[in-house]
Design an enzyme around this catalytic site. Structure first.
Site, PDB file in Angstrom:
ATOM      1  N   HIS A 112     -19.055 -30.065  31.020  1.00 45.70           N
ATOM      2  CA  HIS A 112     -19.517 -29.887  32.396  1.00 45.70           C
ATOM      3  C   HIS A 112     -20.243 -31.158  32.848  1.00 45.70           C
ATOM      4  O   HIS A 112     -21.070 -31.681  32.104  1.00 45.70           O
ATOM      5  CB  HIS A 112     -20.455 -28.676  32.474  1.00 45.70           C
ATOM      6  CG  HIS A 112     -20.904 -28.391  33.867  1.00 45.70           C
ATOM      7  ND1 HIS A 112     -20.065 -27.824  34.818  1.00 45.70           N
ATOM      8  CD2 HIS A 112     -22.076 -28.633  34.500  1.00 45.70           C
ATOM      9  CE1 HIS A 112     -20.708 -27.718  35.970  1.00 45.70           C
ATOM     10  NE2 HIS A 112     -21.934 -28.200  35.796  1.00 45.70           N
ATOM     11  N   GLY A 146     -21.321 -16.136  30.600  1.00 43.67           N
ATOM     12  CA  GLY A 146     -21.830 -16.640  31.878  1.00 43.67           C
ATOM     13  C   GLY A 146     -21.064 -17.869  32.349  1.00 43.67           C
ATOM     14  O   GLY A 146     -20.166 -18.363  31.663  1.00 43.67           O
ATOM     15  N   GLU A 177     -18.942 -38.497  29.439  1.00 38.75           N
ATOM     16  CA  GLU A 177     -18.153 -37.335  28.998  1.00 38.75           C
ATOM     17  C   GLU A 177     -17.163 -37.753  27.916  1.00 38.75           C
ATOM     18  O   GLU A 177     -16.962 -37.048  26.922  1.00 38.75           O
ATOM     19  CB  GLU A 177     -17.392 -36.726  30.185  1.00 38.75           C
ATOM     20  CG  GLU A 177     -18.279 -36.100  31.244  1.00 38.75           C
ATOM     21  CD  GLU A 177     -17.472 -35.444  32.358  1.00 38.75           C
ATOM     22  OE1 GLU A 177     -16.471 -34.770  32.068  1.00 38.75           O
ATOM     23  OE2 GLU A 177     -17.851 -35.612  33.536  1.00 38.75           O
TER      24      GLU A 177
HETATM   25  C1  GAR Z   1     -14.717 -33.623  34.427  1.00 39.64           C
HETATM   26  O1  GAR Z   1     -15.715 -34.345  35.104  1.00 39.64           O
HETATM   27  C2  GAR Z   1     -15.258 -32.321  33.893  1.00 39.64           C
HETATM   28  O2  GAR Z   1     -16.571 -32.419  33.410  1.00 39.64           O
HETATM   29  C3  GAR Z   1     -15.226 -31.466  35.134  1.00 39.64           C
HETATM   30  O3  GAR Z   1     -14.001 -31.783  35.761  1.00 39.64           O
HETATM   31  C4  GAR Z   1     -13.662 -33.125  35.426  1.00 39.64           C
HETATM   32  C5  GAR Z   1     -12.290 -33.128  34.811  1.00 39.64           C
HETATM   33  O4  GAR Z   1     -11.853 -34.445  34.622  1.00 39.64           O
HETATM   34  N1  GAR Z   1     -15.299 -30.075  34.836  1.00 39.64           N
HETATM   35  C6  GAR Z   1     -15.899 -29.196  35.638  1.00 39.64           C
HETATM   36  O5  GAR Z   1     -16.420 -29.494  36.694  1.00 39.64           O
HETATM   37  C7  GAR Z   1     -15.875 -27.756  35.130  1.00 39.64           C
HETATM   38  N2  GAR Z   1     -16.836 -27.003  35.822  1.00 39.64           N
HETATM   39  P1  GAR Z   1     -10.624 -34.760  33.683  1.00 39.64           P
HETATM   40  O6  GAR Z   1      -9.505 -33.822  34.129  1.00 39.64           O
HETATM   41  O7  GAR Z   1     -10.285 -36.180  33.947  1.00 39.64           O
HETATM   42  O8  GAR Z   1     -11.031 -34.507  32.267  1.00 39.64           O
END
Ligand code: GAR
Length: 205
Positions: A112, A146, A177
């Protein structure tokens, strides 16, 4: 030979976190095998990434089912069939039903783009900017019933700069990330994560 954990990634879009896991499996940092990409979106760019890496893809197209119940039934069957030990939600943009969450408790993680418990849900980076936070970041956590509430495995932070917009901040967080997720997956694959209530203990190597 030691058993290599089987990893399946569930993603809805771009798949850069999926790619980060694939890359760290292939360079040996993660002692596991990436066995499947599962996506709810037939147009996800993650599919191309999986094909390039020779990883099997299962498309469980949300729009081809009459409702959420039927969709989740098919998703669960696909997850079971993959035989994965670990499921990673990497940009999966739906809320999972309780049956799936319970079935894979302790072996499903989510990434996240915020320092939870702040800014759960959608547009976390924009929420942090709107709130005026000075520090932002990302969280890898086990999935519970949750929304973005499960036990935290790893968090990494980045500064929020005065001239940030959503895109600049998101890019800075995304870079973290791509380090945090493979690290959490590595620890899982090494059997070094122990959940004690809300706390995830990291065992020594
Ligand atoms: C990432 O920033 C991830 O943390 C977020 O979506 C993006 C996906 O990027 N996830 C959320 O917001 C889930 N609530 P990616 O497809 O390039 O990995």
């Amino acid at each position: 030979m030691t058993y290599m954990k089987r990893i399946a990634v569930i993603a809805s879009g771009r798949g850069s976190n999926f790619q980060a896991v694939v890359d760290r499996v292939s360079d040996g940092y993660i002692p596991g095998t990436c066995v499947r990409l599962i996506t709810d979106n037939p147009n996800a760019y993650a599919i191309e990434r999986a094909r390039n890496a020779g990883i099997p893809v299962s498309v469980v197209d949300f729009s081809s089912f009459p409702g959420k119940k039927e969709y989740e039934g098919a998703l669960l069957a696909t997850m079971e069939e993959s035989g994965a030990d670990l499921f990673i939600l990497a940009g999966y943009m739906r809320i999972l039903g309780q049956e799936i969450v319970h079935r894979y408790s302790g072996r499903m993680m989510n990434i996240h783009p915020a320092l939870l418990p702040s800014f759960s849900g959608l547009h976390a980076q924009r929420q942090a900017l709107d709130y005026g936070a000075k520090v932002a970041g990302c969280t890898v956590h086990f999935v519970d019933e949750g929304m973005d509430t499960g036990p935290i495995i790893i968090q990494r932070c980045v500064p929020v700069r005065a001239d940030d917009d959503e895109e600049r901040l998101s890019t800075r967080i995304l870079q973290e990330e791509h380090g945090a997720l493979p690290e959490a997956v590595k620890l899982f694959c090494e059997d070094r994560l122990m959940i004690d209530g809300r706390t995830v203990c990291v065992l020594p190597p």
